[in-house]
Design an enzyme around this catalytic site. Structure first.
Site, PDB file in Angstrom:
ATOM      1  N   LYS A  63     -13.182  -5.541  10.057  1.00  0.00           N
ATOM      2  CA  LYS A  63     -13.858  -4.531   9.217  1.00  0.00           C
ATOM      3  C   LYS A  63     -15.312  -4.353   9.655  1.00  0.00           C
ATOM      4  O   LYS A  63     -15.832  -3.234   9.676  1.00  0.00           O
ATOM      5  CB  LYS A  63     -13.781  -4.964   7.747  1.00  0.00           C
ATOM      6  CG  LYS A  63     -12.351  -4.912   7.202  1.00  0.00           C
ATOM      7  CD  LYS A  63     -12.217  -5.649   5.881  1.00  0.00           C
ATOM      8  CE  LYS A  63     -10.814  -5.525   5.316  1.00  0.00           C
ATOM      9  NZ  LYS A  63     -10.544  -6.442   4.198  1.00  0.00           N
ATOM     10  N   VAL A  69       0.833  -1.212   0.000  1.00  0.00           N
ATOM     11  CA  VAL A  69       0.000   0.000   0.000  1.00  0.00           C
ATOM     12  C   VAL A  69       0.865   1.258   0.000  1.00  0.00           C
ATOM     13  O   VAL A  69       0.615   2.195  -0.777  1.00  0.00           O
ATOM     14  CB  VAL A  69      -0.966  -0.006   1.213  1.00  0.00           C
ATOM     15  CG1 VAL A  69      -1.862   1.218   1.178  1.00  0.00           C
ATOM     16  CG2 VAL A  69      -1.817  -1.271   1.224  1.00  0.00           C
ATOM     17  N   VAL A  77     -11.499  -0.530   5.298  1.00  0.00           N
ATOM     18  CA  VAL A  77     -12.654  -1.394   4.978  1.00  0.00           C
ATOM     19  C   VAL A  77     -12.969  -1.293   3.486  1.00  0.00           C
ATOM     20  O   VAL A  77     -13.243  -0.202   2.982  1.00  0.00           O
ATOM     21  CB  VAL A  77     -13.918  -0.977   5.762  1.00  0.00           C
ATOM     22  CG1 VAL A  77     -15.070  -1.930   5.466  1.00  0.00           C
ATOM     23  CG2 VAL A  77     -13.654  -0.907   7.253  1.00  0.00           C
TER      24      VAL A  77
HETATM   25  P1  NDP Z   1       3.130  -4.893   3.579  1.00  0.00           P
HETATM   26  O1  NDP Z   1       3.598  -5.968   4.474  1.00  0.00           O
HETATM   27  O2  NDP Z   1       3.216  -5.084   2.108  1.00  0.00           O
HETATM   28  O3  NDP Z   1       3.918  -3.528   3.903  1.00  0.00           O
HETATM   29  C1  NDP Z   1       4.317  -3.108   5.186  1.00  0.00           C
HETATM   30  C2  NDP Z   1       5.682  -2.471   5.017  1.00  0.00           C
HETATM   31  O4  NDP Z   1       6.057  -1.855   6.234  1.00  0.00           O
HETATM   32  C3  NDP Z   1       6.757  -3.496   4.651  1.00  0.00           C
HETATM   33  O5  NDP Z   1       7.570  -2.991   3.617  1.00  0.00           O
HETATM   34  C4  NDP Z   1       7.520  -3.611   5.972  1.00  0.00           C
HETATM   35  O6  NDP Z   1       8.857  -3.974   5.778  1.00  0.00           O
HETATM   36  C5  NDP Z   1       7.398  -2.214   6.513  1.00  0.00           C
HETATM   37  N1  NDP Z   1       7.632  -2.138   7.936  1.00  0.00           N
HETATM   38  C6  NDP Z   1       7.283  -3.040   8.902  1.00  0.00           C
HETATM   39  N2  NDP Z   1       7.660  -2.600  10.108  1.00  0.00           N
HETATM   40  C7  NDP Z   1       8.253  -1.405   9.917  1.00  0.00           C
HETATM   41  C8  NDP Z   1       8.864  -0.453  10.770  1.00  0.00           C
HETATM   42  N3  NDP Z   1       8.935  -0.645  12.083  1.00  0.00           N
HETATM   43  N4  NDP Z   1       9.389   0.674  10.229  1.00  0.00           N
HETATM   44  C9  NDP Z   1       9.319   0.881   8.905  1.00  0.00           C
HETATM   45  N5  NDP Z   1       8.763   0.017   8.033  1.00  0.00           N
HETATM   46  C10 NDP Z   1       8.237  -1.107   8.531  1.00  0.00           C
HETATM   47  O7  NDP Z   1       1.648  -4.539   4.005  1.00  0.00           O
HETATM   48  P2  NDP Z   1       0.519  -3.877   3.114  1.00  0.00           P
HETATM   49  O8  NDP Z   1       1.069  -2.716   2.388  1.00  0.00           O
HETATM   50  O9  NDP Z   1      -0.187  -4.937   2.362  1.00  0.00           O
HETATM   51  O10 NDP Z   1      -0.495  -3.405   4.253  1.00  0.00           O
HETATM   52  C11 NDP Z   1      -0.266  -2.242   5.003  1.00  0.00           C
HETATM   53  C12 NDP Z   1      -1.518  -1.966   5.835  1.00  0.00           C
HETATM   54  O11 NDP Z   1      -2.621  -1.767   4.952  1.00  0.00           O
HETATM   55  C13 NDP Z   1      -1.940  -3.117   6.753  1.00  0.00           C
HETATM   56  O12 NDP Z   1      -2.496  -2.577   7.913  1.00  0.00           O
HETATM   57  C14 NDP Z   1      -2.998  -3.848   5.933  1.00  0.00           C
HETATM   58  O13 NDP Z   1      -3.902  -4.557   6.734  1.00  0.00           O
HETATM   59  C15 NDP Z   1      -3.669  -2.672   5.251  1.00  0.00           C
HETATM   60  N6  NDP Z   1      -4.366  -2.977   4.018  1.00  0.00           N
HETATM   61  C16 NDP Z   1      -3.745  -3.661   3.013  1.00  0.00           C
HETATM   62  C17 NDP Z   1      -4.383  -3.893   1.818  1.00  0.00           C
HETATM   63  C18 NDP Z   1      -3.747  -4.643   0.698  1.00  0.00           C
HETATM   64  O14 NDP Z   1      -4.399  -4.862  -0.319  1.00  0.00           O
HETATM   65  N7  NDP Z   1      -2.479  -5.049   0.809  1.00  0.00           N
HETATM   66  C19 NDP Z   1      -5.735  -3.406   1.598  1.00  0.00           C
HETATM   67  C20 NDP Z   1      -6.311  -2.667   2.704  1.00  0.00           C
HETATM   68  C21 NDP Z   1      -5.625  -2.470   3.866  1.00  0.00           C
HETATM   69  P3  NDP Z   1       9.220  -5.575   5.745  1.00  0.00           P
HETATM   70  O15 NDP Z   1       8.515  -6.113   4.544  1.00  0.00           O
HETATM   71  O16 NDP Z   1      10.685  -5.577   5.617  1.00  0.00           O
HETATM   72  O17 NDP Z   1       8.701  -6.149   7.029  1.00  0.00           O
HETATM   73  N1  HSE Z   2      -6.216  -9.003   3.166  1.00  0.00           N
HETATM   74  C1  HSE Z   2      -7.266  -8.090   2.875  1.00  0.00           C
HETATM   75  C2  HSE Z   2      -8.211  -8.714   1.872  1.00  0.00           C
HETATM   76  C3  HSE Z   2      -6.687  -6.807   2.334  1.00  0.00           C
HETATM   77  O1  HSE Z   2      -7.877  -9.761   1.303  1.00  0.00           O
HETATM   78  O2  HSE Z   2      -9.286  -8.180   1.659  1.00  0.00           O
HETATM   79  C4  HSE Z   2      -7.716  -5.722   2.185  1.00  0.00           C
HETATM   80  O3  HSE Z   2      -8.185  -5.288   3.418  1.00  0.00           O
END
Ligand code: NDP
Ligand code: HSE
Length: 439
Positions: free
Chosen positions: A205, A14, A132
């Site tokens: 959600k 994201v 959500v």
């Molecule tokens: P990811 O795991 O792809 O991204 C999280 C990133 O944050 C990773 O690059 C991770 O690094 C980094 N990270 C973790 N800890 C730290 C820290 N302490 N300092 C700096 N960077 C850090 O997750 P998503 O992007 O998929 O999801 C992010 C949020 O969005 C979550 O809360 C998820 O539930 C929500 N979300 C996601 C959706 C989706 O489609 N993916 C849709 C809707 C909501 P590393 O990989 O090295 O651990």
């Molecule tokens: N893991 C979640 C899903 C990401 O599959 O819908 C979006 O919230």
């Protein structure tokens, strides 16, 4: 043009999408905002990886505190997910008077009341549209577009991963595991995919939606939850033969006294719009007293759709900042004084339709015994079907019921299990049949 500095913590799926949109669509964003969003700092554990974005020098850091402690940053985007560190970064930002945008439904569902109170007292915005339904503007729709409605129910497909798996099993005949691997590869699944398939993510959600729909505190602990791992191709196939599809549904209803809040695999008639929502798509139906039924449909997960929802929140907040800084929106859609504790109905009190599959010994009298016990518990059979497909001496017996009370259903199934003629645990799937309920 006035500039507003923002900072991102977490450049994963994201966070990377947000950085891309801020670069690729900066003109359209600025023309709508009337200001320029400047990505001043972005933190991730790995800042060497090529994300296909040309960050300005000095933007990237491995230290999230460099972002949240930067006095020139007004809006913090928490995109790391997870609990402790995310909560610490959000609360630290709020205490420093910064506005916060998050997509972290797990954190909001479990610590949301505390974080919302903190943000309200500090007078900063806390926005979470992306938490959500991915790109679907369900939070804004309930909070703003439906402000004049008493909302009766919100029913939706809110997990892209589960919907993708159920669709792939039904349409392509692939296994659960293979479908989950594909969902992971597409970036839909949570870091821990059991959050998706066991129903937690949908329950997170739903807790958020119940709160903003009915003016109650976020009540995640009271949400009833079942995941999709027990759903078999046999049930999907039989559902299809009877004109239903199986979806992981989030259902919340308010009758003026108590709220229903439940997440479970559900059979929905093929004519229902929700039943035609396939792949990773999400959809949600809201029923309000003035609008009747309305439905939103869109990508529930994935890099760019989710980033779009996050930036919509950033633009809202930035507009307020540009207009003088007043917080325009109540965080949970109701003014804080109107947020109540509304009781959540125990699952035993739910009154709905059911599908049962019994693996029954193929002997005279078995069906009559099952039917007798159901009758004793006020459960009326609408349809019954027994196949000739005998496996290990048992045959599947499928049943659909009229409306029945969950407590009675549980008692009846326990009693049937004790008959000694059903070697495997009976399968129960609830049915939502809005048209039948109206008639
Ligand atoms: P990811 O795991 O792809 O991204 C999280 C990133 O944050 C990773 O690059 C991770 O690094 C980094 N990270 C973790 N800890 C730290 C820290 N302490 N300092 C700096 N960077 C850090 O997750 P998503 O992007 O998929 O999801 C992010 C949020 O969005 C979550 O809360 C998820 O539930 C929500 N979300 C996601 C959706 C989706 O489609 N993916 C849709 C809707 C909501 P590393 O990989 O090295 O651990
Ligand atoms: N893991 C979640 C899903 C990401 O599959 O819908 C979006 O919230």
């Amino acid at each position: 043009m006035k500039k507003i500095n923002i900072g991102i913590v977490g450049l994963g799926t994201v966070g990377t999408g947000i950085a891309r949109l801020l670069t690729e669509n900066s003109d359209i964003i600025s023309s709508r905002l009337g200001g320029e969003l400047v990505l001043k700092k972005a933190a991730d554990l790995d800042i060497e990886r090529d994300r296909g974005i040309d960050f300005d020098p000095g933007v990237l850091t491995t230290d999230p505190y460099e972002v949240v402690d930067d006095p020139e940053i007004e809006i913090i985007l928490e995109m790391i997910g997870g609990m402790e560190i995310a909560k610490e970064l959000i609360t630290r930002s709020i205490k420093a008077g910064k506005h916060v945008v998050t997509a972290n439904k797990a954190l909001l569902a479990t610590s949301g009341n505390e974080i919302v109170n903190m943000a309200s007292q500090k007078g900063v915005s806390l926005a979470f549209e992306a938490s959500v339904g991915g790109c679907m503007p369900i939070i804004k729709t309930i909070r703003e577009s439906l402000a004049a409605n008493n909302i009766h129910s919100v029913t939706g497909i809110l997990n892209g991963t589960c919907n993708y798996i159920l669709t792939k099993i039904a349409t392509d005949g692939i296994s659960f595991e293979k479908a989950l691997d594909q969902a992971k590869a597409e970036g839909y699944a949570e870091a821990d995919p059991s959050l998706d398939v066991d129903g937690y993510d949908t329950a997170h959600k739903l807790a958020i939606l119940s709160a903003i729909a009915f003016g109650m505190e976020i009540n995640y602990d009271d949400v009833y939850m079942e995941g999709i791992s027990a759903i078999t191709p046999m049930d999907i196939e039989f559902a299809a033969q009877c004109g239903y599809r199986i979806k992981l549904l989030a259902i919340t209803k308010y009758d003026g006294q108590a709220v229903e809040a439940r997440v479970h695999p559900t059979m929905i008639p093929c004519y229902d719009l929700l039943s035609n929502v396939g792949g990773s798509m999400n959809a949600v139906t809201v029923t309000g007293d003035a609008v009747g039924d309305m439905i939103l449909y869109g990508h529930g997960a994935g890099m760019m759709p989710t980033a779009s929802a996050v930036i919509s929140d950033v633009v809202d907040i930035a507009r307020s900042v540009l207009a003088g800084g007043a917080m325009r929106m109540p965080i949970l859609s109701y003014q804080a004084d109107y947020i109540r504790k509304i009781p959540v109905k125990p699952m035993d009190e739910i009154f709905t339709y059911y599908y049962f599959r019994f693996s029954a010994l193929d002997k005279p009298g078995v069906l009559a015994k099952i039917a007798g016990i159901l009758g004793e518990h006020d459960i009326s059979i609408k349809y019954v079907h027994q196949t000739e497909h005998r496996v290990n001496g048992v045959v599947p017996v499928y049943m659909l019921t009229h409306q029945a009370r969950e407590a009675q259903v549980k008692k009846a199934l326990d009693k049937i299990a004790q008959l000694g003629v059903i070697p495997e645990k009976p399968v129960l799937i609830r049915i939502e049949s809005p048209e039948e309920e109206k008639s």
